[in-house]
Write a protein that holds these residues in place. Structure first.
Motif, mmCIF file in Angstrom:
data_model
loop_
_atom_site.group_PDB
_atom_site.id
_atom_site.type_symbol
_atom_site.label_atom_id
_atom_site.label_comp_id
_atom_site.label_asym_id
_atom_site.label_seq_id
_atom_site.Cartn_x
_atom_site.Cartn_y
_atom_site.Cartn_z
ATOM 1 N N LYS A 76 0.686 -1.177 0.021
ATOM 2 C CA LYS A 76 0.083 -0.068 -0.049
ATOM 3 C C LYS A 76 0.844 1.265 -0.059
ATOM 4 C CE LYS A 76 -3.964 -2.075 2.532
ATOM 5 N NZ LYS A 76 -4.797 -1.967 3.649
ATOM 6 N N ASP A 77 0.204 2.375 -0.544
ATOM 7 C CA ASP A 77 0.885 3.540 -0.562
ATOM 8 C C ASP A 77 2.117 3.641 -1.272
ATOM 9 O OD1 ASP A 77 -1.103 4.555 1.137
ATOM 10 O OD2 ASP A 77 -0.143 3.832 2.942
ATOM 11 N N THR A 78 2.339 3.178 -2.258
ATOM 12 C CA THR A 78 3.543 2.966 -2.999
ATOM 13 C C THR A 78 3.931 4.472 -3.632
ATOM 14 O OG1 THR A 78 2.480 2.584 -5.159
ATOM 15 C CG2 THR A 78 3.287 0.784 -3.711
ATOM 16 N N HIS A 79 2.906 5.438 -3.392
ATOM 17 C CA HIS A 79 3.139 6.925 -3.979
ATOM 18 C C HIS A 79 4.404 7.397 -3.070
ATOM 19 C CE1 HIS A 79 0.120 7.314 -0.369
ATOM 20 N NE2 HIS A 79 1.363 8.249 -0.080
ATOM 21 N N PHE A 80 4.828 6.733 -2.098
ATOM 22 C CA PHE A 80 6.150 7.258 -1.512
ATOM 23 C C PHE A 80 7.340 7.190 -1.982
ATOM 24 C CE2 PHE A 80 3.261 6.831 2.445
ATOM 25 C CZ PHE A 80 3.353 8.073 2.704
ATOM 26 N N VAL A 81 7.204 6.327 -3.256
ATOM 27 C CA VAL A 81 8.441 6.053 -4.024
ATOM 28 C C VAL A 81 8.035 6.501 -5.352
ATOM 29 C CG1 VAL A 81 10.055 4.350 -4.851
ATOM 30 C CG2 VAL A 81 8.992 4.184 -2.656
ATOM 31 N N GLN A 82 9.322 7.017 -5.936
ATOM 32 C CA GLN A 82 9.030 7.567 -7.594
ATOM 33 C C GLN A 82 8.595 6.642 -8.413
ATOM 34 O OE1 GLN A 82 12.506 9.323 -9.145
ATOM 35 N NE2 GLN A 82 11.353 11.033 -10.055
ATOM 36 N N VAL A 98 11.480 7.574 -15.232
ATOM 37 C CA VAL A 98 10.606 7.627 -14.098
ATOM 38 C C VAL A 98 9.619 8.875 -14.035
ATOM 39 C CG1 VAL A 98 12.452 6.708 -12.599
ATOM 40 C CG2 VAL A 98 12.413 9.171 -12.830
ATOM 41 N N ARG A 99 8.441 8.578 -13.270
ATOM 42 C CA ARG A 99 7.644 9.942 -13.539
ATOM 43 C C ARG A 99 8.294 11.124 -12.595
ATOM 44 N NH1 ARG A 99 3.329 10.665 -16.074
ATOM 45 N NH2 ARG A 99 2.404 8.442 -15.690
ATOM 46 N N ALA A 100 8.371 12.344 -13.205
ATOM 47 C CA ALA A 100 8.779 13.386 -12.566
ATOM 48 C C ALA A 100 7.731 13.875 -11.424
ATOM 49 C CB ALA A 100 8.891 14.540 -13.497
ATOM 50 N N VAL A 101 8.040 14.449 -10.289
ATOM 51 C CA VAL A 101 7.342 14.941 -9.176
ATOM 52 C C VAL A 101 7.437 16.355 -9.110
ATOM 53 C CG1 VAL A 101 7.115 15.003 -6.500
ATOM 54 C CG2 VAL A 101 8.159 12.910 -7.773
ATOM 55 N N LYS A 102 6.418 17.034 -9.388
ATOM 56 C CA LYS A 102 6.401 18.263 -9.431
ATOM 57 C C LYS A 102 5.509 19.358 -8.651
ATOM 58 C CE LYS A 102 6.760 17.859 -14.741
ATOM 59 N NZ LYS A 102 6.193 18.480 -16.062
ATOM 60 N N GLY A 106 4.415 23.340 -12.108
ATOM 61 C CA GLY A 106 4.890 22.622 -13.211
ATOM 62 C C GLY A 106 6.570 22.331 -13.140
ATOM 63 N N GLU A 107 7.073 23.138 -12.026
ATOM 64 C CA GLU A 107 8.561 22.695 -11.740
ATOM 65 C C GLU A 107 8.813 21.611 -11.168
ATOM 66 O OE1 GLU A 107 10.380 27.217 -11.374
ATOM 67 O OE2 GLU A 107 8.867 26.779 -9.852
ATOM 68 N N LEU A 108 9.896 20.997 -10.980
ATOM 69 C CA LEU A 108 10.425 20.027 -10.437
ATOM 70 C C LEU A 108 10.043 20.289 -8.810
ATOM 71 C CD1 LEU A 108 13.334 18.548 -12.240
ATOM 72 C CD2 LEU A 108 11.127 17.707 -12.245
ATOM 73 N N ALA A 109 9.821 19.225 -8.239
ATOM 74 C CA ALA A 109 9.685 19.453 -6.769
ATOM 75 C C ALA A 109 10.912 19.889 -6.078
ATOM 76 C CB ALA A 109 8.853 18.037 -6.184
ATOM 77 N N ASP A 110 10.693 20.529 -5.090
ATOM 78 C CA ASP A 110 12.052 20.822 -4.167
ATOM 79 C C ASP A 110 12.107 19.642 -3.368
ATOM 80 O OD1 ASP A 110 11.942 23.334 -4.806
ATOM 81 O OD2 ASP A 110 10.493 24.213 -3.108
ATOM 82 N N THR A 111 13.285 19.372 -3.212
ATOM 83 C CA THR A 111 14.147 18.381 -2.044
ATOM 84 C C THR A 111 13.803 18.788 -0.669
ATOM 85 O OG1 THR A 111 16.150 19.458 -2.132
ATOM 86 C CG2 THR A 111 15.955 17.786 -3.737
ATOM 87 N N LEU A 112 14.028 17.819 0.226
ATOM 88 C CA LEU A 112 13.653 18.194 1.678
ATOM 89 C C LEU A 112 15.028 19.301 2.086
ATOM 90 C CD1 LEU A 112 12.593 17.747 4.294
ATOM 91 C CD2 LEU A 112 13.871 15.197 4.744
#
Length: 210
Positions: A76-82, A98-102, A106-112
């Motif tokens: 379950k909850d595989t959305h935690f992995v790209q 791989v699917r881009a996380v945005k 529309g920009e790429l997601a910020d890292t922690l």
């Protein structure tokens, strides 16, 4: 025909892979094995590099095996992995898509790491990080490199995503054989990440610690 990638277009560089925007889709990214990693393997494991099959591609093998585990194990909850999308031939060698996380823009997601250093890290991110670490500790996916630069915030769906460091370091690995051993190893990884996050929070002047 191989997909053409230019080294100066790489958007991220790790110890093993380079990351490129997909020339044909804004929703995808392409990862390829870096020349630096190939040279490291040749230097550290010169004999085994020549003898072993697919020596340079073990990061792919281990990463893809975890995606298979997530799918076939009905985790379950595989959305935690790209999200892994497949393989692609490029002028720089075999790549994985791989699917881009945005972000909403529309920009790429910020890292922690970026969220903390830019002082945008807040309570919703703390809650999201708790959810991610709890998931990693309760599932049996193999993670080897939990760092603040390997985790991004999915602004659209409101959760963190691990984008690198999936799979064990070498073949074979006890972590793929013993669930108990792997679960303990994951807990060590999450504990280490907590320490890293608190260290970066202190460095950025936060009073609230994770």
């Amino acid at each position: 025909m191989d997909m053409q990638l230019r080294l100066d277009q790489a958007i991220a560089k790790g110890n093993e892979k380079l990351v490129f925007p997909h020339p044909e889709s804004d929703d995808l990214l392409i990862k390829v094995i870096s020349d630096q990693f190939r040279r490291t393997m040749d230097y550290k494991f010169s004999i085994s590099t020549r003898l072993r099959r697919l020596t340079y591609y073990w990061p792919y093998i281990k990463e893809v095996s975890e995606h298979i585990y997530l799918r076939e194990g009905k985790v379950k909850d595989t959305h935690f992995v790209q999200e892994f999308k497949g393989f692609v031939d490029t002028n720089l060698g075999l790549g994985i898509t791989v699917r881009a996380v945005k972000k909403h823009t529309g920009e790429l997601a910020d890292t922690l790491h970026k969220l903390i250093s830019s002082k945008e890290f807040n309570q919703k991110h703390i809650d999201g990080l708790i959810d991610l670490l709890k998931w990693l500790e309760q599932t049996f996916i193999v993670v080897r490199d939990l760092r603040t630069v390997n985790i991004v915030w999915d602004e659209i769906n409101g959760h963190f995503v691990v984008i690198d460091g999936i799979g064990s370091r070498r073949l074979p690995s006890l972590r793929t054989i013993s669930r108990l051993y792997n679960q303990r190893a994951n807990r060590r990884c999450t504990a280490k990440l907590r320490r890293l996050v608190n260290k970066e929070l202190k460095k950025s002047g936060y009073e609230l610690l994770f």
